[in-house]
Scaffold this active site. Structure first.
Site, PDB file in Angstrom:
ATOM      1  N   GLY A   1      73.852   4.106 111.314  1.00  0.00           N
ATOM      2  CA  GLY A   1      74.724   2.946 111.498  1.00  0.00           C
ATOM      3  C   GLY A   1      74.005   1.702 111.965  1.00  0.00           C
ATOM      4  O   GLY A   1      74.618   0.846 112.603  1.00  0.00           O
TER       5      GLY A   1
ATOM      6  N   GLY B   1      77.353  -2.912 107.586  1.00  0.00           N
ATOM      7  CA  GLY B   1      76.961  -4.128 106.870  1.00  0.00           C
ATOM      8  C   GLY B   1      77.266  -5.414 107.608  1.00  0.00           C
ATOM      9  O   GLY B   1      76.876  -6.501 107.168  1.00  0.00           O
ATOM     10  N   LEU B   2      77.938  -5.319 108.764  1.00  0.00           N
ATOM     11  CA  LEU B   2      78.330  -6.518 109.505  1.00  0.00           C
ATOM     12  C   LEU B   2      77.118  -7.265 110.066  1.00  0.00           C
ATOM     13  O   LEU B   2      77.200  -8.474 110.316  1.00  0.00           O
ATOM     14  CB  LEU B   2      79.274  -6.144 110.648  1.00  0.00           C
TER      15      LEU B   2
ATOM     16  N   TYR C   1      79.129  17.036 103.157  1.00  0.00           N
ATOM     17  CA  TYR C   1      79.175  15.933 102.207  1.00  0.00           C
ATOM     18  C   TYR C   1      79.501  16.439 100.800  1.00  0.00           C
ATOM     19  O   TYR C   1      78.772  17.254 100.225  1.00  0.00           O
ATOM     20  CB  TYR C   1      77.853  15.172 102.169  1.00  0.00           C
TER      21      TYR C   1
END
Length: 298
Positions: free
Chosen positions: A198, A203-204, A51
Site C-alpha cells: 500500500g 494511488g492517492l 487470490y
C-alpha cells in the site's frame, strides 16, 4: 536493484517486490510481465492462495517454469474457501495449514516456498498451534522462512514473543503511518523485516484525485499529495517519492507493489533505481499531516 536480508533468515529480497494479486487471468501476459520484472532484478514475488481462488498461484507457477531458482517466492495461508464458493472462513489451525501448503506447492509448481505467511490473524487464534505448523514445514524443507501479514499490534507482539517469524507484511505509507506507533520499532529491535504494502495509498500519493482515506478527510489527503509532489520536483516522480518514504525505514526490507501493466512495472523499476530521500525531504513529508494511529485491533 538493492537487496535486503529478510529478518534473520538467509534470504535476500529485492527492495521492490512484485505484488501478484493485481495480475489478470491471461497467463501468457502475466508470464511476460513477470519475466521482465525478473530480468530487471525484482526477485520477490508475493501471492496468496486466496487470490482468485488459487488461480493467481497457478498463473505465477506457470510463469516460473525454468526460472524458479531466480525467485524469492512468497505466498499466504489462512483463508479457507467454503465448498459452495460463497466466501471464505478464517482457519489458522495446524491441520489446515499442513493441507493448504500442499495445494499451494502444486499450483506454484514447486517443492518449496521461500516465505509462507499467515494471511491475517487475531489474538484469539490458537497461535501456538499455528507456529507449530510453520516450524514443522521448515523442518520438512517445504518452506525456508515464515511470517505473518497483519496490521494488528497485539497479534504482531504475540508472534514476536513466541515465534521465529522472519517478516511481517503490513500496510504502510505516508497516509498510513499507524505502524510507526509501535510495530516498526518492535520489529526492528528483534531483527524482523517489514514487507510494506500500500505504498501508493490506492494511488492517492501517485496522482489520483484526493478522496477520504482511513481517518483522513480529502483535504488532508490532498495536503499529503502536495507534499509528495513538492519533493518529487527534486527527487523524480510522485511514485518514487511515495516508495522512497517507505523504504527510508531500515526495518522495511521491501516495498511490495501491485503490478498489472507495463506502465506499473516501469514505475516500480524507476522507484527501485531512485536514490534515497534526503533528511530534509523526509521531514517535508512527515510534517505534511499528523500521523494516524490505531483505533482498533489493539
Amino acid at each position: 536493484m538493492k537487496y535486503n536480508q529478510l529478518g534473520k533468515s538467509r534470504i535476500q529480497v529485492s527492495a521492490i517486490g512484485f505484488g501478484c494479486m493485481s495480475l489478470g487471468p491471461d497467463h501468457a501476459a502475466n508470464a511476460t510481465l513477470l519475466h521482465r520484472a525478473l530480468d530487471a532484478g525484482i526477485t520477490l514475488l508475493d501471492t496468496a492462495d486466496l487470490y482468485d481462488k488459487g488461480e493467481n498461484e497457478v498463473s505465477v507457477g506457470k510463469a516460473l517454469r525454468g526460472r524458479r531458482q531466480e525467485v524469492i517466492l512468497a505466498t499466504k495461508v489462512g483463508n479457507q474457501w467454503r465448498p459452495d464458493d460463497s466466501g471464505w472462513d478464517w482457519n489458522p489451525r495446524k491441520a489446515y495449514i499442513l493441507q493448504a501448503v500442499e495445494r499451494s506447492l502444486r499450483r506454484l509448481q514447486t517443492d518449496y516456498l521461500d516465505l509462507y505467511q499467515l494471511h491475517g490473524g487475531t489474538v484469539e487464534d490458537p497461535i501456538d498451534e499455528t507456529i507449530e505448523a510453520f516450524e514443522l514445514l521448515k523442518e520438512q524443507g517445504k518452506i525456508r522462512a515464515y511470517g505473518i501479514s497483519s496490521i494488528r499490534p497485539n497479534v504482531i507482539r504475540e508472534y514476536v514473543r513466541k515465534s521465529g517469524i522472519a517478516s511481517v507484511m503490513m500496510q504502510y505509507s505516508l497516509l498510513d503511518r499507524r505502524p510507526e506507533e509501535s510495530s516498526l520499532a518492535l520489529l526492528h529491535e528483534h531483527q524482523i523485516s517489514v514487507l510494506a504494502r500500500g505504498s501508493y495509498a490506492q494511488g492517492l500519493l501517485a496522482g489520483k484525485p484526493a478522496k477520504p482515506y482511513l481517518n483522513y478527510p480529502a483535504a488532508e489527503v490532498q495536503r499529503a499529495a502536495e507534499a509528495v509532489r513538492q519533493v518529487a520536483e527534486q527527487a523524480g516522480s510522485a511514485a518514487e517519492v511515495a516508495v522512497g518514504f517507505v523504504l527510508a525505514k531500515p526495518v522495511v526490507a521491501s516495498a511490495v507493489l501491485g503490478i498489472r501493466t507495463e506502465e506499473q512495472l516501469r514505475a516500480a523499476l524507476q522507484a527501485a533505481e531512485a536514490g534515497a530521500l534526503a533528511t530534509e525531504q523526509l521531514q517535508t513529508l512527515r510534517h505534511a499531516l499528523p500521523p494516524n494511529q490505531y483505533e482498533q485491533h489493539r
